[in-house]
Design an enzyme around this catalytic site. Structure first.
Site, short mmCIF file in Angstrom:
data_model
loop_
_atom_site.label_atom_id
_atom_site.label_comp_id
_atom_site.label_asym_id
_atom_site.label_seq_id
_atom_site.Cartn_x
_atom_site.Cartn_y
_atom_site.Cartn_z
N SER A 168 0.82 -1.36 0.55
CA SER A 168 -0.11 0.02 0.06
C SER A 168 0.54 1.33 -0.14
O SER A 168 0.28 1.76 -0.20
CB SER A 168 -1.30 -0.23 1.10
OG SER A 168 -0.51 -0.27 2.29
N HIS A 225 -39.75 22.65 -11.25
CA HIS A 225 -40.03 22.06 -12.50
C HIS A 225 -38.52 22.89 -13.91
O HIS A 225 -39.03 22.87 -15.21
CB HIS A 225 -40.57 21.56 -14.05
CG HIS A 225 -41.76 20.78 -12.23
ND1 HIS A 225 -42.50 19.60 -12.14
CD2 HIS A 225 -42.72 21.84 -11.33
CE1 HIS A 225 -42.58 19.67 -11.21
NE2 HIS A 225 -43.29 21.17 -10.97
N SER A 282 -13.14 27.37 -27.23
CA SER A 282 -13.33 26.53 -28.38
C SER A 282 -12.34 26.01 -28.97
O SER A 282 -11.59 27.21 -29.86
CB SER A 282 -14.61 26.37 -29.08
OG SER A 282 -14.32 25.12 -29.97
N LYS A 294 -16.90 30.76 -29.03
CA LYS A 294 -17.69 30.02 -27.16
C LYS A 294 -17.06 30.53 -26.56
O LYS A 294 -15.68 30.68 -26.54
CB LYS A 294 -17.83 28.43 -28.39
CG LYS A 294 -18.75 27.94 -29.24
CD LYS A 294 -18.63 26.81 -28.93
CE LYS A 294 -19.33 26.55 -27.95
NZ LYS A 294 -20.09 24.61 -27.85
N ASN A 324 -16.53 28.41 -22.34
CA ASN A 324 -17.65 26.94 -22.71
C ASN A 324 -17.51 27.11 -20.74
O ASN A 324 -15.96 27.73 -20.79
CB ASN A 324 -16.79 25.74 -22.77
CG ASN A 324 -17.12 26.47 -24.08
OD1 ASN A 324 -18.23 26.36 -24.44
ND2 ASN A 324 -16.30 25.12 -25.21
N GLU A 363 -17.77 22.09 -14.93
CA GLU A 363 -18.63 21.07 -16.00
C GLU A 363 -17.68 20.37 -14.72
O GLU A 363 -17.86 19.16 -15.03
CB GLU A 363 -18.44 20.84 -17.43
CG GLU A 363 -19.40 21.67 -18.16
CD GLU A 363 -19.26 21.97 -19.70
OE1 GLU A 363 -19.99 21.33 -20.23
OE2 GLU A 363 -17.48 22.60 -19.75
N TYR A 394 -9.76 -6.73 11.82
CA TYR A 394 -9.55 -5.83 11.05
C TYR A 394 -9.16 -7.34 10.12
O TYR A 394 -8.57 -8.20 10.16
CB TYR A 394 -7.63 -5.51 11.09
CG TYR A 394 -6.93 -5.56 10.05
CD1 TYR A 394 -7.04 -3.89 9.43
CD2 TYR A 394 -5.90 -5.85 9.21
CE1 TYR A 394 -6.62 -3.30 9.29
CE2 TYR A 394 -5.48 -5.27 7.96
CZ TYR A 394 -5.69 -3.89 7.75
OH TYR A 394 -4.44 -3.93 6.90
N LYS A 404 -8.08 3.66 2.10
CA LYS A 404 -7.43 5.32 1.10
C LYS A 404 -7.33 5.59 0.55
O LYS A 404 -7.63 6.76 0.14
CB LYS A 404 -5.70 4.68 2.09
CG LYS A 404 -5.65 4.57 3.69
CD LYS A 404 -4.15 3.70 3.60
CE LYS A 404 -3.78 2.68 4.77
NZ LYS A 404 -4.94 1.73 4.68
N1 ARG Z 1 -0.51 -1.28 5.01
C1 ARG Z 1 -2.17 -1.99 6.27
C2 ARG Z 1 -3.33 -0.61 6.29
O1 ARG Z 1 -3.44 -0.37 5.50
C3 ARG Z 1 -1.65 -2.10 7.56
C4 ARG Z 1 -2.19 -2.73 8.09
C5 ARG Z 1 -1.79 -4.21 8.19
N2 ARG Z 1 -2.61 -4.88 9.32
C6 ARG Z 1 -2.13 -6.12 9.73
N3 ARG Z 1 -2.66 -6.75 10.16
N4 ARG Z 1 -2.06 -6.88 8.21
O2 ARG Z 1 -4.65 -1.00 6.48
#
Ligand code: ARG
Length: 467
Positions: free
Chosen positions: A33, A166, A287, A293, A295, A300, A327, A335
């Site tokens: 990650s 409307h 444009s 034009k 725009n 948008e 977890y 994220k």
């Molecule tokens: N990179 C993980 C996350 O974003 C961190 C937590 C990892 N925990 C685990 N038990 N592997 O969730």
């Protein structure tokens, strides 16, 4: 941290103790990650400093080790700030990238930082801190947008425009009143932001993997050091909970939906056919083929960003549904949705604030449109109720016949001769002409929250005192 001697070269330094070999390349790719959670580095370091300080205070680690850890973490913070830090995908995530670097900088003392902690409470902490800061930024941005609307509302408290239902002309309103409708909407968004900040103001650190810890930690101390009101109350919930992210996304989705409705009005109003507003050069584009034009691209794109934000909310709800406590790695997918939505929302609010401040209001065009489409027909009906004592339903019917007559003659209500009005209902007198203008119509609507300039000014003052 494993002491290294019992580890094969390629297995993970942090958790590789029981593994004979390292991960498959695909495993590494799906697992890592760091590509996105490096955004959490400042929060991660802040959390680790608070944790290490508490561990030393409780006598769980020595003061010397704590000093080394804090010093090392400060160094890492400036390395990352300056761009000198090398992130490694092999180290999976931001937590292990920082811890590995700490070990390289200070040696074995680094291994004591993770005492009485898990990445599960660590990531919950980092992400919560990030979301809290983002909510604080959103609160400020919304305040700026509201201020822009208040200024325009004040300027145009008397400017008459058609009000629509409307998207058909309904009754005349003031542009100031229309602006204040957005103040209400963004005001509610800001109230939701403030509530969410309150709601999430609990510290996860110390929940450890899921069960808490046997070390004599002080969770109140870390909560206080990190600016939280108090620690969370259930360690299982703490590492399972992503409500703060879901709340952020739902607030963002509602705010983005408001922004999108506003964007749509800007798009419509800036067409030559409506011509209610003229966008500034700063917030429009030309444009490449049609030189005439201009725009409304910014509007948008604000309208389109709503799709991304709403998508992020649905994506995270779908990730979370059906996850058993506590977890699961699924939660790592939280994220990117939040980061993307936050970026989109920030940009959309900023662009909209700029557009509202810059836009030229074409009051003449608004007023001309307000008078068309028999927009004061309700005023005529109300007059018949008030002055001639008709029940509203009868007044509605009489007015319908007056409108049909004007339509047939191709004129406005105010242009119909009195004799012809009296032929429809004998109770009509020449005083009726006084309510048929758009100015009289809006001025009469003094009910609380109504469109009369006097009432709009009261609402502006109310909001100014709260913005
Ligand atoms: N990179 C993980 C996350 O974003 C961190 C937590 C990892 N925990 C685990 N038990 N592997 O969730």
């Amino acid at each position: 941290m494993a002491d290294g001697s019992s580890e094969t070269k390629s297995s993970n330094q942090m958790w590789g103790g029981r593994f004979a070999s390292g991960p498959d390349a695909i495993m590494e790719e799906i697992n890592a990650s760091i590509g996105f959670d490096k955004k959490l580095y400042a929060q991660d370091i802040r959390g680790s400093i608070a944790h290490a300080t508490m561990l030393a205070h409780q006598g769980i680690i020595s003061a010397e080790d704590k000093d080394k850890i804090v010093h090392g973490l400060d160094t890492i913070l400036s390395e990352i700030d300056s761009g000198a830090f090398e992130f490694s995908r092999r180290l999976e995530d931001i937590h292990m990238n920082i811890e590995a670097r700490l070990a390289a900088l200070i040696g074995p003392a680094a291994g004591r930082l993770h005492t009485a902690r898990s990445r599960n409470d660590q990531v919950a902490l980092d992400f919560r801190l990030w979301v809290k800061e983002e909510l604080q930024k959103t609160e400020k941005a919304l305040t700026g947008l509201i201020a822009a609307f208040l200024d325009r509302a004040e300027e145009h408290a008397e400017t008459v425009m058609p009000g629509f239902t409307h998207l058909q002309t309904a009754q005349p309103v003031t542009f100031g009143h229309h602006c204040m409708a957005y103040v209400e909407m963004f005001g509610r968004d800001r109230a939701r932001v403030r509530h969410a900040i309150e709601h999430m103001d609990e510290s996860p650190i110390g929940a450890a993997a899921l069960a808490g810890t046997g070390f004599p930690i002080d969770r109140h101390m870390t909560a206080k050091a990190l600016g939280f009101r108090e620690p969370t109350r259930n360690s299982i919930d703490t590492v399972s909970d992503r409500d703060f992210a879901l709340e952020f996304l739902s607030i963002a989705a509602i705010a983005a939906t408001h922004l999108s409705r506003l964007a749509e009005e800007i798009v419509i109003w800036s067409t030559p056919q409506f011509g209610f507003i003229r966008l500034s050069d700063a917030f429009s584009t030309g444009s490449s083929i049609m030189p005439q034009k201009k725009n409304p691209d910014a509007a948008e794109l604000v309208r389109a960003k709503t799709g991304r934000v709403n998508g992020s909310l649905v994506a995270l709800l779908t990730v979370m549904k059906g996850l058993p406590l506590a977890y699961s790695k699924d939660m790592q997918e939280d994220k990117e949705q939040v980061f993307d939505a936050a970026e989109s929302l920030e940009l959309a609010i900023a662009a909209m604030t700029g557009m509202i401040r810059d836009v030229t209001i074409r009051a003449d065009r608004m007023k001309a449109a307000a008078g068309s489409g028999y927009s004061t027909a309700t005023d005529l009906a109300d007059w018949l109720v008030r002055e001639a004592g008709l029940p509203f339903r009868d007044a509605h019917n009489v007015t319908g016949r007056v409108v049909a007559l004007a339509e047939q003659k191709g004129c406005d209500l105010a242009d119909l001769p009195l004799a012809e009005l009296q032929a429809i209902n004998s109770a009509i007198t020449d005083k009726v002409y006084g309510v048929l203008t758009v100015e009289a119509s809006v001025a009469s609507r003094t009910s609380f929250g109504g469109t009369a300039p006097s009432e709009v000014r009261k609402q502006i003052a109310w909001w100014r005192a709260r913005n």
